[in-house]
Scaffold this motif. Sequence first.
Motif, PDB file in Angstrom:
ATOM      1  N   GLU A 344       0.817  -1.205   0.000  1.00  0.00           N
ATOM      2  CA  GLU A 344       0.000   0.000   0.000  1.00  0.00           C
ATOM      3  C   GLU A 344       0.863   1.271   0.000  1.00  0.00           C
ATOM      4  N   PRO A 362       1.974 -12.855  -8.352  1.00  0.00           N
ATOM      5  CA  PRO A 362       1.689 -11.968  -7.232  1.00  0.00           C
ATOM      6  C   PRO A 362       2.497 -12.374  -6.005  1.00  0.00           C
ATOM      7  N   ARG A 363       2.984 -13.596  -6.026  1.00  0.00           N
ATOM      8  CA  ARG A 363       3.656 -14.106  -4.825  1.00  0.00           C
ATOM      9  C   ARG A 363       5.098 -13.631  -4.710  1.00  0.00           C
TER      10      ARG A 363
ATOM     11  N   THR B 249      -5.862 -11.220  -1.686  1.00  0.00           N
ATOM     12  CA  THR B 249      -4.510 -11.758  -1.842  1.00  0.00           C
ATOM     13  C   THR B 249      -3.644 -11.312  -0.672  1.00  0.00           C
ATOM     14  N   ARG B 250      -2.687 -12.164  -0.346  1.00  0.00           N
ATOM     15  CA  ARG B 250      -1.777 -11.859   0.753  1.00  0.00           C
ATOM     16  C   ARG B 250      -0.354 -11.911   0.238  1.00  0.00           C
ATOM     17  N   PRO B 251       0.496 -11.027   0.714  1.00  0.00           N
ATOM     18  CA  PRO B 251       1.879 -11.053   0.251  1.00  0.00           C
ATOM     19  C   PRO B 251       2.587 -12.309   0.760  1.00  0.00           C
ATOM     20  N   GLU B 325      -6.361  -7.973  -9.123  1.00  0.00           N
ATOM     21  CA  GLU B 325      -6.071  -8.471  -7.774  1.00  0.00           C
ATOM     22  C   GLU B 325      -6.433  -7.432  -6.729  1.00  0.00           C
ATOM     23  N   GLU B 327      -6.009  -6.888  -2.547  1.00  0.00           N
ATOM     24  CA  GLU B 327      -5.348  -7.467  -1.386  1.00  0.00           C
ATOM     25  C   GLU B 327      -6.328  -7.624  -0.221  1.00  0.00           C
ATOM     26  N   ASP B 344      -7.613   0.615  -5.915  1.00  0.00           N
ATOM     27  CA  ASP B 344      -6.763  -0.459  -6.423  1.00  0.00           C
ATOM     28  C   ASP B 344      -7.288  -1.001  -7.750  1.00  0.00           C
TER      29      ASP B 344
END
Lengths: 452, 351
Positions: A344, A362-363, B249-251, B325, B327, B344
């Motif tokens: 962010e 995305p990972r 989604t998660r980092p 996507e 988050e 986003d």
Amino acid sequence: MTADTTTLDASAPRLEVDALIDDPHTRIVVCCGSGGVGKTTTAAALGVRAAERGRRVVVLTIDPARRLAQSMGISELDNVPRQVKDVDESAGGELHAMMLDMKRTFDEIVEGHADAERSRAILENPFYQSLSAGFAGTQEYMAMEKLGQLRANDEWDLIIVDTPPSRSALDFLDAPKRLGSFLDGKFIRVLMAPAKVGGRAGMKFLNVGMSMMTGTLSKLMGGQLLRDVQTFVAAMDTMFGGFRTRADATYRLLQAPGTAFLVVAAPERDALREAAYFVERLAAEQMPLAGLVLNRVHGSGASQLSAERALAAAEALTDQRAEDTHADGADTADTRTASAAPAENNLEADGIVDLDAGKAGPRTAGGLSPAAAEHETPTSASAAQLAAGLLRLHAERMQVLARERRTRDRFTALHPEVPVTEVAALPGDVHDLAGLRAIGDRLAQNRTDTED
Amino acid sequence: MSRLHVVSGKGGTGKTTVAAALALALATEGRRTLLVEVEGRQGIAQLFETEALPYEERKIAVAPASDGAALRAAAGNGSGGEAPRGGGRRGGGEVHALAIDAERALLDYLQMFYKLGSAGRALKKLGAIDFATTIAPGLRDVLLTGKACEAVRRKDKNGRFVYDAVVMDAPPTGRITRFLNVNDEVAGLAKIGPIHNQAQAVMRVLKSPETAVHLVTLLEEMPVQETADGVAELRAAGIPVGGIVINMTRPALLDNGDLDIAARGARAGVAKALSQAGLGGARRGGLADRLIDPLLEQAREHAERVELERAEYAELTAIGLPTYELELLPEGVDLAGLYHLARDLRKQGPI
């Protein structure tokens, strides 16, 4: 491993799953809850566990994941229970499972209630075909109908039912009543006018109104559709009483002492809001609630370390690392650690997103590995980097934990009387008997061990 | 560009949230969007923190200007029906909302086309309206999609479209094709008459490039499977599919590479690092040492999940549709979070 922090508060009584499924008086278990909370998996896991503990069980699922259905051998729809292989039957139990075919269930009711000629007329009616293939509520109604049939057979001593993924999880309670009220309603009689009402002189006036009404209907629906509906209604006429009786019987069956409702939820705001609503509704309908199954709950073996402390430590390690690499003149690690900051912030800074990078994978954002993996022997720097990564991960886990606990506490504050069992989250999906057994263990264990 | 955006997805994937974020994202530069709810759950009202929506179109939000100034203005006034117009700036648009009620839609429809004032009430009294909206196959769906299509086509006095875009929070993936395609079926069932005509008119909109169905998913096996199935069904029915929105989604914080290092004996080094960071003694049995096993276990779970997510992601991209996507917002989606998601979405290009 501080057991006290990861187990339930004393305020929420525990749901003893084994006591419930072992009790010979428990004949029906209904799993309900909003979509995506693991109802089907819970139902299947309970089935496996109950069978392996010695009961003759049938599981009625509505819409199982393909691989789960395959692993249980019920991927083809034939609307009869199939015995599930590879279940441990040494305790004397058996597991059968079936997937609901709502059209066939509907057809079977028709065939069971009308002679051959009449039932053929109904089955071939275009209106019926559309109705049975799925108007809003057919699935709910047929699930309850099938439950009634399975119970009437008395071939199993425990029936576990999964409920349809309704827009509101409560639809299956309403569907039988709704259909019943329609079948009993005035509208049916209007559709059948004048044949039914016209015979009595005193009804003449009413009859004029009615034929005006059918005229209107004909104008709206088109004459042919109205005729289809009328033929259908006339053919079904003798069966309506039966429908009503069956709907009422199923409803009473759900209220009977041998029935237990399990409300399934995930520890998320919306799912638990729906669960609370369900608990209230079941109470209003006098349906016996056994408890709440809270799926996918996270735990931690290191819960003594708070999120704040873990983050602070990770930051200290990263700062130290940045200083070290800066001294070395290397810059790769520097940018990598920066990218581990919440995405962010990066977006806010320039408002530009590299779409291609985002799509490529995305990972990869924030991944620490490529640089780290180059080192054959871990240096103290890479160990520090790894430690920082582990700490960030832990902080995230602790935040999840705290959030889940808050959501759950809100539910228990509203409904302190509802017994709860928590099922620890699995990293992956379940699609075999071994996975179902693992879920069953977690359902029954009630997370007394804090190791997930 | 599509003007009717239908948002579907498996239960629990957050389709209402995504639909709302999309309605906000599309309401830029003075544009006006309509967010439509068809399942009577009042999910939109909850999301926008306002009272239950009636069967009536009303403005529920002012979309953010690109600099986010209007966002603050609107977020500060989320409770009332009348949000400020972004302080008079041209940057933001408006989001209107409507909860479609099938019964009311039918009565309106009867009134509009047949002037059935009292006959409509009589029909209602008889249970005919009940019948039409809950029991009669497909009629309910025809009314809901019909109302949305009417809003898409509605024009003002000057011949301009009243809404630049209509976003529908639609039924879940498992039912979406049937829901949208039901007009075809009804048109077949009622071969003549106004219902037939209405069904056909709706179908023309739904199968035109004016419509795009977007599917919301998570990077988990079942939602991804349903998404793939749903896309295939929609395509087979000739209904245009738009994009896939990967929600929550998660980092990836750690990776298999890190675990390899751990496995190759970094244990002592990690313990030392933890200790240096002030988390206790690094010697065997010390506080820092005792943290390692649980931390590594969490890392293994994380790596397993990341691995699974990669596989699911690959499966989604193989479908060959644009993906977007969003988050995971750890604290859940409140009004500010919704604007965040809208921003986003907008950054990821036209949807």
